[in-house]
Design an enzyme around this catalytic site. Structure first.
Site, PDB file in Angstrom:
ATOM      1  NE  ARG A  45       4.055 -10.746   1.567  1.00 25.92           N
ATOM      2  CZ  ARG A  45       4.856 -10.378   0.589  1.00 25.92           C
ATOM      3  NH1 ARG A  45       6.147 -10.281   0.798  1.00 25.92           N
ATOM      4  NH2 ARG A  45       4.370 -10.079  -0.587  1.00 25.92           N
ATOM      5  N   PRO A  83       0.836  -1.211   0.000  1.00 26.36           N
ATOM      6  CG  PRO A  83      -0.626  -1.498   1.777  1.00 26.36           C
ATOM      7  CD  PRO A  83       0.654  -2.009   1.203  1.00 26.36           C
ATOM      8  CD  GLU A  84       3.289   3.055  -4.159  1.00 21.28           C
ATOM      9  OE1 GLU A  84       3.279   4.227  -4.556  1.00 21.28           O
ATOM     10  OE2 GLU A  84       3.757   2.120  -4.825  1.00 21.28           O
TER      11      GLU A  84
END
Ligand SMILES: [Zn+2]
Length: 278
Positions: free
Chosen positions: A112, A2-3
């Site tokens: 993760r 995500p940016e």
């Protein structure tokens, strides 16, 4: 990963869905997902608090809670914050579950386990808990003064693509939007950052803002794990001009898009629209 546009999309969803909601109980299922303080204190401090507003700084979500408490989140690679009804089936990797007293829950799902949640106790600021927040560069959405960029890049030998990913220069830009902005500004990603003129940086600043705003409009980009706060995918990846389009024709000049590695990151550009001056 995500940016800024994805995090901003999540922020808007959380702001809309959580404002006024009170936390009834907290379950930390994976201790490593809580960055501060201990999982026990995290739960104790947040219990009974109400969501007042949700802000964003770079890729960090800053949730202001009642009684001067803060809840901060960084999604990193695969983190997702999803609001759902209490009996709804959860995604597979929920690390922290916050039950709300209105029959809903906020889940932090993270395959993760690189993402983090931090609780900010009363009397402390977000920066106290995470000093690196204070080092973030200016927010790009409204356009950054090119003179500020010129000063930040002065003397820098690294390429502009790599420099743009430096969060202390501009907050929130990652690989996709750096490639897209450089393409629209007609700047080769391999140019030395310190060599760019104030005119080029003005163009770049403007295109960064346009690319990010367009991406927010599209609900962000979904490449792997990202969804918005309702669990819905973004759509910007379908609008990309260069990112992920290696070998495909440039949308302006039909030249094949090239993909190179710069400092370990894949970089997409059109060799005709973004010529290397050397
Ligand atoms: Zn082109």
């Amino acid at each position: 990963m995500p940016e800024l546009p994805e995090v901003e999309t999540v922020r808007r969803g959380l702001q809309q869905q959580l404002t006024g909601a009170r936390i009834k109980s907290i379950k930390v299922l994976r201790e490593a997902s809580v960055g501060y303080p201990t999982p026990q204190k995290f739960s104790l401090t947040l219990k009974g608090k109400t969501f007042c507003s949700v802000d964003r700084r770079g890729k960090y979500l800053l949730m202001n809670m009642s009684e001067n408490i803060g809840l901060m989140a960084h999604l990193r690679m695969s983190g997702r914050l999803i609001v759902m009804s209490e009996n709804e089936n959860e995604p597979n990797h929920v690390r922290v579950r916050l039950i709300l007293d209105d029959g809903r829950k906020l889940v932090f799902d993270d395959t993760r386990v690189f993402g983090r949640l931090w609780c900010v106790p009363a009397g402390k600021t977000f920066e106290d808990v995470l000093p690196s927040l204070a080092l973030l560069g200016p927010e790009p959405l409204a356009g950054i003064d090119p003179k500020i960029l010129l000063a930040s890049f002065a003397g820098k030998k690294q390429c502009i693509k790599t420099a743009l990913l430096d969060q202390t220069i501009v907050a929130g830009i990652g690989n996709i939007y750096a490639d897209e902005s450089l393409h629209r500004a007609k700047i080769n990603p391999n140019r030395q950052a310190g060599d760019l003129s104030v005119k080029e940086l003005g163009r770049l600043s403007k295109e960064i803002a346009i690319v990010l705003c367009n991406a927010i409009e599209a609900g962000g980009s979904t490449l792997r794990d990202y969804t918005n706060a309702s669990g819905v995918d973004g759509n910007y990846q379908h609008e990309a001009l260069v990112y992920g389009r290696k070998g495909e024709p440039c949308r302006s000049c039909k030249t094949k898009i090239e993909k190179i590695k710069l400092n370990g990151r894949s970089s997409h550009y059109c060799p005709r629209c973004q010529p290397d001056p050397l």
